[in-house]
Design an enzyme around this catalytic site. Structure first.
Site, PDB file in Angstrom:
ATOM      1  CB  SER A  54     -21.170  10.094  22.910  1.00  0.00           C
ATOM      2  OG  SER A  54     -22.058  10.654  23.828  1.00  0.00           O
ATOM      3  CB  THR A  67     -16.540  13.275  19.952  1.00  0.00           C
ATOM      4  OG1 THR A  67     -17.656  13.312  20.828  1.00  0.00           O
ATOM      5  CG2 THR A  67     -16.709  14.275  18.833  1.00  0.00           C
ATOM      6  CG  HIS A  85     -20.132  18.322  21.562  1.00  0.00           C
ATOM      7  ND1 HIS A  85     -20.065  17.002  21.204  1.00  0.00           N
ATOM      8  CD2 HIS A  85     -18.961  18.594  22.206  1.00  0.00           C
ATOM      9  CE1 HIS A  85     -18.900  16.494  21.604  1.00  0.00           C
ATOM     10  NE2 HIS A  85     -18.217  17.441  22.204  1.00  0.00           N
TER      11      HIS A  85
END
Ligand code: A3P
Length: 334
Positions: free
Chosen positions: A82, A84, A141
């Protein structure tokens, strides 16, 4: 100068009674939890509503037992793929902007992964995540509800991305890491698993909602960002990050163009082309190594259009609409 991160926490000994109890619990859970198809390995295990690999299931147990958060901690949380890596670079360079010059920066010689380590890969012995000074920065996560209660006093930055881009990015990424003992995972299979929610750290939608709801309850504690807004208005997001991390951009820094320097340093083109990110691998604990270049693929909005059919698009958009209905989360059909 201090190092990243230090491992002075719990000791690692075969006769560590507590650790052995966790190993027994882990073994028991592997035998009893619902199983789903894994992307990287054979199976994922549904633990408290989220799908975890063997390794991260154990990490969750270890974090709950050994990890001690500090109220000053700032945690970067995200679903895989996404953004990170980008946020690691941005948060690290924003917070440490007095420490490095932009012409000779830590990130010129070290990968973004090393700048903000993952909580779940440094669990035994548990890292203390001490960098230079408070606040400590680490990432995860894990969904919000899988984290220990002590972390409710920490600040979180959550980055969320269009699920169609996440799916495609994740499928391409995992294809490189998938166990050689397993047949390749086709896009159709990955798509089906993703839609069913069976995806490392997922379901995607519940993961996003776990942080979104918490951000509505405590906006001062959780900064909810979107990859797409970061692409479109990076300077707005960097200023938000600076405010949130307690280090607002000063007038003097504005005049010197510091925000622009941070954005340039952390841009996809810059990071991808640095020698340090082209060669070698980032190590995640003892079991996982990932070629650094795999963290920089295209870095675009909407690459899913090159992979997903109209039918696939409609199905994911339908699930997203239904799952996010009434939550206030909108705008994922782009
Ligand atoms: P793509 O596969 O769509 O290119 P994560 O860091 O969470 O693993 O996410 C990886 C995704 O972020 C990949 O997406 C990668 O290319 C993209 N990415 C990495 N660094 C980036 C940057 N500096 N700017 C924008 N996107 C970036």
């Amino acid at each position: 100068m201090s190092t990243f991160p230090s491992f002075t926490g719990s000791k690692c000994e075969e006769d560590d009674v507590e650790y052995n109890k966790i190993c027994d619990k882990h073994k028991h859970l592997l035998e009893t939890l619902p199983k789903g198809g894994g992307w990287m390995e054979h199976h994922l295990y549904n633990y408290n509503g989220f799908w975890l690999s063997q390794m991260f299931l154990k990490a969750s147990l270890l974090v709950h037992t050994y990890f001690k958060s500090e109220p000053t901690d700032i945690v970067l949380a995200s679903f895989m793929k996404s953004g990170t890596t980008w946020l690691k670079a941005l948060m690290f360079s924003t917070l440490n902007r007095d420490r490095y010059s932009f012409s000779n920066h830590y990130l010129h010689n070290n990968s973004p992964q090393s700048s903000i380590p993952f909580l779940e890969v440094n669990t035994y012995p548990m890292a203390d995540f001490t960098t230079f000074s408070a606040p400590r920065l680490y990432s995860t996560h894990f969904a919000r509800t899988l984290l220990p209660a002590c972390m409710s006093s920490c600040k979180f930055v959550y980055v969320c991305r269009n699920p169609k881009d996440v799916l495609v990015s994740k499928w391409l990424f995992i294809s490189k890491l998938r166990s050689k003992d397993l047949p390749p995972l086709s896009l159709d299979e990955a798509f089906e698993l993703f839609c069913l929610g069976v995806s490392e750290f997922g379901p995607f939608w519940e993961h996003v909602l776990s942080y979104w709801r918490a951000s509505l309850e405590s906006p001062d504690k959780i900064l909810f960002l979107r990859y797409e807004e970061l692409k479109k208005q990076p300077e707005v997001v960097v200023r938000k990050l600076a405010d949130f991390m307690g280090k607002p951009v000063t007038m003097e820094e504005e005049k010197k163009g510091v925000v622009g320097e941070i954005i340039k340093l952390c841009s996809f083109e810059n990071l991808r082309n640095l020698e340090v990110n082209k060669k070698g691998a980032d190590k995640f604990g003892k079991l996982l190594e990932v070629e650094k270049k795999e963290f920089f693929r295209k870095g675009e909005i909407g690459d899913w259009k090159n992979y997903l059919s109209e039918e696939m698009k409609d199905r994911i958009d339908g699930i997203t609409e239904q799952k996010f209905q009434g939550s206030g989360l909108i705008g994922f059909s782009e």
